[in-house]
Design a protein around this motif. Structure first.
Motif, PDB file in Angstrom:
ATOM      1  N   ASP A  88       0.772  -1.088  -0.152  1.00 60.29           N
ATOM      2  CA  ASP A  88       0.042   0.062  -0.016  1.00 60.29           C
ATOM      3  C   ASP A  88       0.913   1.098  -0.109  1.00 60.29           C
ATOM      4  N   ARG A 136       2.950  -0.161   3.985  1.00 59.14           N
ATOM      5  CA  ARG A 136       3.294  -1.534   4.507  1.00 59.14           C
ATOM      6  C   ARG A 136       2.792  -2.666   3.579  1.00 59.14           C
ATOM      7  N   TRP A 166      -7.520  -6.612   2.660  1.00 57.55           N
ATOM      8  CA  TRP A 166      -6.555  -6.371   3.917  1.00 57.55           C
ATOM      9  C   TRP A 166      -7.402  -7.043   5.095  1.00 57.55           C
ATOM     10  N   LEU A 197      -0.126   3.589   2.986  1.00 60.38           N
ATOM     11  CA  LEU A 197       0.288   3.234   4.393  1.00 60.38           C
ATOM     12  C   LEU A 197       1.672   2.872   4.709  1.00 60.38           C
TER      13      LEU A 197
END
Length: 395
Positions: free
Chosen positions: A228, A233, A281, A231
């Motif tokens: 991502d 991560r 996710w 983000l």
């Protein structure tokens, strides 16, 4: 009665193709200033994304690049434009990494040099070098994996480089990320250590870069790993329930696709749901659906490989690349195919969709600043250079 300028800019010019907008800048200083502003560029891009005005770039085996815009893809018997110098020289020997919102990224010299390129304006920018302190692991052979995409959280464009090292039964990943907004590289510390990523470029969709991967701790089970960009991560994404043993990961515009070559008799194309990002996710299994299948033989005849390039605005047709030799519009409802005759197209190519945009690549320029904040003299010279180069390159 003439229309007010606000209406002309907001409702008319913001929907005009880039090649015509570049000429509209000659109308007056006011028009040029508005067209060059960040607000107008974002408005124009928003309309282009919503209307799916996709151009296509063709990457030939001889390291040459050819462009065709949305009008050419939709019409028949049109030609392509080969990239000219200085773009051609800069991209010579480069590999395509990905496209997002009208920008493309290429890499050279064993994935150590990166170039950002806007095919609509024919402007490019060389990315700053990776700092030496982000070097790999001494004594281990590196396999470099890269990707490019748009960080919608921070309104930024990013290059991700993954250095993958093998030592014994363990894989080590060194991940660095380039931010166009800050013109700098950072290293990601929290990276997975139990996967081996396949040596392909990352596929961008919905703010995330995806790679096929193998988890060596569970008998090398195939999976999909996503990074991502907002983000910063990694996470594992469930695979679709493919029928065949071999499948590929591709991106068609903003859609993430899995190609399932089932028993040599058909090609199934799986798409991630619109809510697939959130589902993946959270580990949900229903992130995918089988969008369509192409039978062999069928409307396309006998073929070895089919890749979706882009979907039409209605979603009822898909632009397919067939055997790296031709483009075809395929009607998903009627199961009918229409060949696209493009003059000057190379005999063998890889094709990728891009969205027309006016996004600028000025060195050291922040994404949230507009060009009219500079002095008038410098601004005028920039406009003149911009327009003269555009006409020389046959826009």
């Amino acid at each position: 009665m003439s229309l007010p300028n606000e209406l002309i800019f907001d409702q008319v010019l913001s929907r005009v193709p880039v090649k015509y907008l570049l000429r509209c800048g000659c109308v007056s200083k006011e028009w040029c200033s508005v067209i060059d502003s960040v607000a107008f560029i974002k408005k124009h891009l928003k309309n282009a994304v919503e209307c799916k005005t996709n151009g296509v770039i063709f990457v030939a085996d001889n390291d040459k690049f050819y462009l065709t815009d949305n009008e050419s893809v939709c019409d028949d018997n049109v030609g392509v434009i080969e990239t000219n110098d200085p773009v051609r020289s800069v991209l010579s020997g480069a590999d395509f990494l990905g496209a997002a919102n009208g920008l493309m990224c290429f890499c050279k010299n064993k994935k150590s040099e990166f170039i950002l390129f806007n095919p609509s304006t024919r402007k490019f920018r060389k990315v700053s070098s990776i700092p030496r302190e982000f070097a790999g692991i001494d004594g281990l052979v590196e396999v470099a994996l890269c990707g490019f995409g748009y960080d919608r959280v921070n309104d930024d464009y990013k290059v991700v480089r993954i250095g993958q090292f093998a030592g014994g039964n363990q894989f080590y990943l060194v991940v660095v990320v380039y931010s166009m907004r800050s013109d700098s590289w950072t290293r990601i510390q929290d990276v997975p250590g139990n996967i081996c990523i396949t040596p392909e470029r990352g596929r961008f969709a919905g703010g995330v870069l995806y790679w096929l991967a193998m988890k060596y701790q569970v008998d090398f089970r195939g999976s999909i790993v996503g990074f991502d960009l907002g983000l910063g991560r990694f996470t594992e994404v469930p695979c679709p329930a493919v029928r065949g043993k071999v499948f590929m990961l591709v991106s068609a515009g903003e859609s993430l696709c899995v190609l399932d070559n089932y028993n040599g008799s058909s090609m199934d194309v799986w798409l991630m749901n619109s809510a697939g990002m959130e589902n993946s996710w959270s580990g949900m299994e229903n992130s995918w659906y089988r969008a369509f299948s192409v039978e062999k033989p069928g409307a396309l005849g006998n073929f070895k490989f089919v890749k979706p390039v882009a979907f039409s605005e209605s979603g009822k047709c898909v632009l397919l690349e067939v055997d790296r030799a031709k483009l075809i519009w395929y009607d998903l409802v009627k199961k009918a195919a229409k060949n696209i005759r493009i003059r000057g197209i190379p005999s063998k190519f890889d094709s990728y969709a891009y969205t027309e945009s006016l996004l600028q690549l000025t060195e050291g320029k922040q994404l949230d600043k507009s060009s009219h904040g500079t002095k008038e003299k410098k601004q005028q010279k920039k406009r003149e250079d911009f327009l003269s180069k555009g006409f020389r390159l046959k826009l």
